[in-house]
Write an enzyme that holds these catalytic residues in place. Structure first.
Site, mmCIF file in Angstrom:
data_model
loop_
_atom_site.group_PDB
_atom_site.id
_atom_site.type_symbol
_atom_site.label_atom_id
_atom_site.label_comp_id
_atom_site.label_asym_id
_atom_site.label_seq_id
_atom_site.Cartn_x
_atom_site.Cartn_y
_atom_site.Cartn_z
ATOM 1 N N SER A 255 52.348 35.751 37.886
ATOM 2 C CA SER A 255 51.465 36.382 36.913
ATOM 3 C C SER A 255 50.179 36.816 37.617
ATOM 4 C CB SER A 255 51.154 35.411 35.786
ATOM 5 O OG SER A 255 50.343 34.372 36.292
ATOM 6 N N LYS A 256 49.326 37.454 36.843
ATOM 7 C CA LYS A 256 48.090 38.030 37.413
ATOM 8 C C LYS A 256 47.266 37.008 38.201
ATOM 9 C CE LYS A 256 47.585 42.399 35.705
ATOM 10 N NZ LYS A 256 47.947 42.707 34.329
#
Ligand code: GLU
Length: 484
Positions: A255-256
């Site tokens: 994820s980010k």
């Protein structure tokens, strides 16, 4: 039979590296076997619709070099290739199953289904599965809204094969009588997906492992129609590595917070499309040799479904950067300069400096955005800390710096501005004064750049700055040193 694969993205406006890997493996599966790679846009989930999102898909495939053979923008024999343009196509297939006794109309209201849910019933209780022909006709005549559900087996087991995960067996009791056509006559996603894959002649389905649990439902449809089930290749999740508050390594879904997860974001961070593709190819697929750098042609030649691993792979940004650096080193001068041009432009550097810039930068960067960091000194020249002139290894200090700059400024002023002339002047001066080259090179470089680390040496820094700017800076530096 000719291999046909499809990439079926939903237009969300963002191409996650996981989706890109799916597209790449579909492309490689098709091309390795001399087959076709089809693009189908799955846009029927209007809630997820994002303006301009299909362009993101086309652009990504283009930049990534994943050329499709059929698709909404280029057509083909199995169109339309956009799901929303196919909506009329699905219901007749469901009606066919109703006629054959393999599907049924379900008139249950939303309220009834909600009540079931509240009462703890999991799934649908098959209330309408055995309605009599008369009852059905009556409800239809009175325009009672209905959905079409598939009749799934009540007992026994179903086994299916996946190329990555092997044989998977589930108990049929777990399968709900799935809705094929909703009350608004639109197909459910699962139904449309199967009809599309079959009518488009898809032989190999590559997709994320989150679809593994729906696969028995898809297969129940292929079986009901008597169609061949495609070869399934489900890909494991891509993970990311981070460190928690206690300093422990944590592996979780990418994820980010691990870094950029979008293809375009990585490009904007200075990674080359070819390097991203090369890296992503290895994210779950292992070649039979130790080779790590693959051109697209080599990937096509070497890719093999059997080399796909079912254990989730961890996205390693350092490894991606290493691959990127290999691609940068291997670029020819012209390609490197073309790619670097937008960065050079930001610093107002003209074409006559390109050769020098690229010679300096190509061996020194691992991502293109580093060009900006390395060239900041061209734009910014502030009251830097004068202790920079003190450098033991170069035998430079403030006094030697004042002496060198005092002599070199007028000499440089009289000079024809080119690298060779600058180097000759500085080394000639060092020889004459019987001092180390660095005693003169260091203060001239620092005095002009105002930072300790520069790409290239003294002469390069002066050339990049230009004569006028170099002398202006050197005079300011000398001034500051003498006044201190
Ligand atoms: N449209 C689906 C997605 O974007 C693809 C599903 C499939 O490949 O079957 O996740």
């Amino acid at each position: 039979m000719k291999i046909r694969t499809r990439f079926a993205p939903s237009p969300t406006g963002f191409m996650h590296v996981g989706n890109l890997r799916t597209a790449l493996y579909e492309f490689l599966t098709a091309k390795h076997g001399g087959g076709d790679f089809v693009l189908r846009i799955e846009d029927t989930d209007q809630e997820r619709y994002v303006e301009g999102a299909t362009d993101v898909i086309y652009n990504t495939l283009k930049i990534a070099g994943l050329t499709h053979d059929e698709g909404p923008d280029i057509g083909g024999d199995f169109g339309p290739y956009v799901q929303s343009e196919r909506v009329g196509l699905y219901k007749p297939y469901a009606e066919q199953l109703v006629k054959e006794g393999k599907a049924y109309y379900c008139f249950c209201t939303k309220e009834r289904l909600e009540k079931l849910h509240e009462d703890g019933v999991i799934g649908y209780d098959r209330h309408c599965r055995d309605l009599s022909a008369d009852e059905i006709q009556k409800l239809l005549d009175s325009n009672t809204p209905y959905v079409i559900r598939q009749k799934l087996p009540l007992t026994g087991e179903t086994t299916y094969h996946d190329c990555v995960y092997g044989d998977i067996t589930i108990s049929n009791e777990e399968l709900d009588d799935q809705v094929l056509i909703k009350a608004d006559s639109f197909p459910t996603y699962n139904f449309a997906n199967v009809i599309d894959d079959h009518t488009m002649g898809i032989t190999h389905v590559v997709r994320g492992s989150e679809y593994l649990s729906s696969t028995p439902k898809y297969n129940a449809l292929y079986d009901a129609f008597g169609w061949d089930i495609p070869t399934y290749i489900h890909l494991p999740l891509i993970m990311g590595k981070s460190v928690d508050e206690d300093g422990n390594e944590v592996i979780s879904k990418l994820s980010k917070r691990h870094g950029s997860t979008g293809f375009m974001d990585l490009i904007n961070e200075g990674y080359l499309p070819e390097a991203i593709i090369n890296y992503i190819a290895l994210l779950g697929w292992a070649p039979t040799t130790n080779q790590e750098i693959f051109s697209m042609e080599e990937l096509i030649a070497n890719f093999d479904i059997n080399g796909i691993s079912k254990s989730p792979s961890v996205f390693d940004y350092n490894k991606l950067e290493w691959v990127n650096a290999e691609y940068i080193k291997a670029m020819d001068f012209e390609s490197f300069t073309n790619y670097a041009k937008p960065y050079y432009d930001q610093y107002g550097l003209t074409e006559d400096k390109y050769q020098l810039l690229s010679e300096i930068l190509q061996p020194r960067i691992t991502r293109f955005t580093q060009i900006a960091e390395k060239l900041t000194f061209l734009k910014e020249f502030s009251d830097f800390d004068l202790s920079l002139f003190e450098h033991k290894k170069s035998k430079s200090n403030k006094e030697t710096s004042i002496a060198a700059l005092t002599d070199m400024i007028p000499a440089l002023e009289a000079l024809d501005w080119n690298s060779e002339a600058i180097s000759n002047l500085l080394t000639g001066y060092a020889t004459e004064k019987e001092i180390k080259n660095s005693v003169v090179m260091w203060p001239v470089r620092i005095g002009a750049a105002g930072v300790a680390v520069t790409p290239g040496g003294c002469a390069e820094v002066l050339i990049l700055l230009g004569k006028e700017e170099s002398l202006k800076r050197l005079k300011t530096s000398l001034d500051r040193l003498t006044k201190e």
